[in-house]
Design a protein around this motif. Structure first.
Motif, short mmCIF file in Angstrom:
data_model
loop_
_atom_site.label_atom_id
_atom_site.label_comp_id
_atom_site.label_asym_id
_atom_site.label_seq_id
_atom_site.Cartn_x
_atom_site.Cartn_y
_atom_site.Cartn_z
N PHE A 82 0.83 -1.22 0.00
CA PHE A 82 0.00 0.00 0.00
C PHE A 82 0.85 1.26 0.00
O PHE A 82 0.41 2.31 -0.45
N TYR A 94 -2.11 -1.68 -7.37
CA TYR A 94 -3.11 -2.28 -6.46
C TYR A 94 -4.43 -2.51 -7.21
O TYR A 94 -4.99 -3.61 -7.18
N ARG A 131 -14.08 -5.51 -8.07
CA ARG A 131 -14.43 -4.98 -6.76
C ARG A 131 -15.91 -5.21 -6.44
O ARG A 131 -16.57 -4.36 -5.85
N GLY A 175 -9.31 3.66 5.99
CA GLY A 175 -8.50 2.70 5.23
C GLY A 175 -8.94 2.71 3.78
O GLY A 175 -9.09 1.66 3.16
N CYS A 176 -9.09 3.92 3.24
CA CYS A 176 -9.68 4.07 1.89
C CYS A 176 -8.76 3.56 0.79
O CYS A 176 -9.19 3.38 -0.34
N GLY A 177 -7.47 3.35 1.12
CA GLY A 177 -6.53 2.83 0.12
C GLY A 177 -6.47 3.72 -1.10
O GLY A 177 -6.32 4.95 -1.00
N ASP A 226 -6.38 7.18 5.02
CA ASP A 226 -5.53 5.99 4.97
C ASP A 226 -4.11 6.40 5.36
O ASP A 226 -3.63 7.46 4.94
N PRO A 227 -3.41 5.53 6.12
CA PRO A 227 -2.04 5.89 6.52
C PRO A 227 -1.01 5.73 5.41
O PRO A 227 0.12 6.19 5.55
N ALA A 228 -1.37 5.07 4.31
CA ALA A 228 -0.39 4.82 3.24
C ALA A 228 -0.41 6.00 2.25
O ALA A 228 -1.31 6.11 1.41
N ASP A 236 -4.58 7.73 10.25
CA ASP A 236 -5.54 6.71 10.70
C ASP A 236 -6.67 7.42 11.46
O ASP A 236 -6.72 8.66 11.49
N THR A 245 -13.64 -1.13 4.31
CA THR A 245 -13.86 -2.18 3.33
C THR A 245 -12.59 -3.02 3.16
O THR A 245 -11.49 -2.60 3.53
N ALA A 246 -12.76 -4.19 2.57
CA ALA A 246 -11.63 -5.06 2.20
C ALA A 246 -10.69 -5.35 3.37
O ALA A 246 -9.47 -5.25 3.27
N VAL A 306 -9.81 -3.99 6.11
CA VAL A 306 -8.98 -2.99 6.79
C VAL A 306 -8.87 -3.35 8.28
O VAL A 306 -7.80 -3.22 8.89
N ILE A 322 -5.38 -3.70 11.00
CA ILE A 322 -5.12 -2.94 12.24
C ILE A 322 -4.78 -3.98 13.31
O ILE A 322 -5.66 -4.53 13.99
#
Ligand SMILES: C[S@@+](CC[C@H](N)C(=O)[O-])C[C@H]1O[C@@H](n2cnc3c(N)ncnc32)[C@H](O)[C@@H]1O
Length: 241
Positions: free
Chosen positions: A6, A15, A22, A44-46, A65-67, A89, A104-105, A107, A111
């Motif tokens: 990510f 990704y 999806r 965590g929206c990516g 999202d942290p990434a 976050d 979603t997916a 997340v 964590i």
């Protein structure tokens, strides 16, 4: 620190092309519609796939999202100016009063740290208006999903426009209950670069998640099946009273 899959720019960029189906998000879209939500927080929206689906429907969305590399991909997509993107976050949220928050997916499984998990549930709670919903999934540990995470079962070659051919596969590294660690490997044909990304997921059973939610003041309204992965996931609908 975000997992490389990510957080590394070259991996964040592939990704979506590596996982173009999806249909897992359909169930979330239905829940958003059912709830009549007009304001949604996507934790965590990516790369922003779900946030942008919502924005397309006229819903006001905050994606966090942290990434950084994933958020950068999201920000570069058409229509992204309609979404408020935040790198961080759920402890980094501005004051919000949304109708619904999502993870979603899986997340939730990403964590891993118990304190971060508790802070995420608390952050989501405070971002919801009274009556708002937190909706997320987590794999049912009883289904032992990691048993499928092998090179033999996952190896594939994907042709990605503008990138070229990418080989990818996953290998299980360790099961140290309730944590499961695995490694993705990516080989870029265009220059032969090999990148790996290690991830650890925390598996939580249904009772543990319900206890955590209730401990933060949520009412667990429903625990559903993920229609695209029947019997494999718990989808929690938790309401802030
Ligand atoms: C499998 S991806 C799912 C991304 C997106 N929700 C989707 O549906 O495509 C998991 C995401 O969780 C994010 N993540 C990891 N730790 C997190 C945390 N503490 N809070 C929020 N998101 C986190 C990762 O950066 C990654 O983007």
């Amino acid at each position: 620190m975000a997992d490389d899959c990510f957080g590394h720019p070259r991996l964040a960029a592939i990704y979506d092309p590596l996982d173009p189906d999806r249909s897992d998000l359909d169930a979330y879209l239905r829940i958003v519609e059912e709830a009549g939500a007009r304001q949604v927080l996507d934790i965590g929206c990516g790369t922003g796939v779900f946030a942008l689906l919502l924005a397309d429907r006229g819903i006001e969305v905050v994606g966090i999202d942290p990434a950084q590399a994933s958020v950068d991909i999201a920000r570069a997509k058409p229509g992204s100016e309609r979404v408020r993107w935040i790198c961080g976050d759920a402890t980094a949220l501005p004051p919000l009063q949304v109708d619904l928050a999502t993870m979603t997916a899986n997340v939730a499984q990403a964590i891993v740290d118990p304190h971060t998990w508790q802070k995420t549930l608390r952050g989501a709670y405070h971002a919801l208006r009274p009556g708002g919903y937190l909706v997320f999934e987590t794999r049912d540990p009883a289904r032992r999903a990691w048993e499928e995470w092998s090179r033999e079962k996952s190896y594939r070659v994907t042709q990605i426009p503008g990138v070229g051919s990418v080989e990818s596969w996953v290998q299980l590294i360790e099961v140290s209950w309730p944590l499961v660690t695995f490694r993705w490997t990516y080989v870029f044909a265009v220059d032969g670069q090999v990148l790996t990304s290690d991830s650890t997921l925390r598996f939580r059973d249904r009772e543990e998640v319900e206890t955590d939610l209730v401990g933060h003041g949520y009412v667990v309204e429903d625990v559903r099946d993920a229609p695209d992965r029947p019997g494999k996931e718990f989808v929690f609908l938790a309401r802030r009273p």
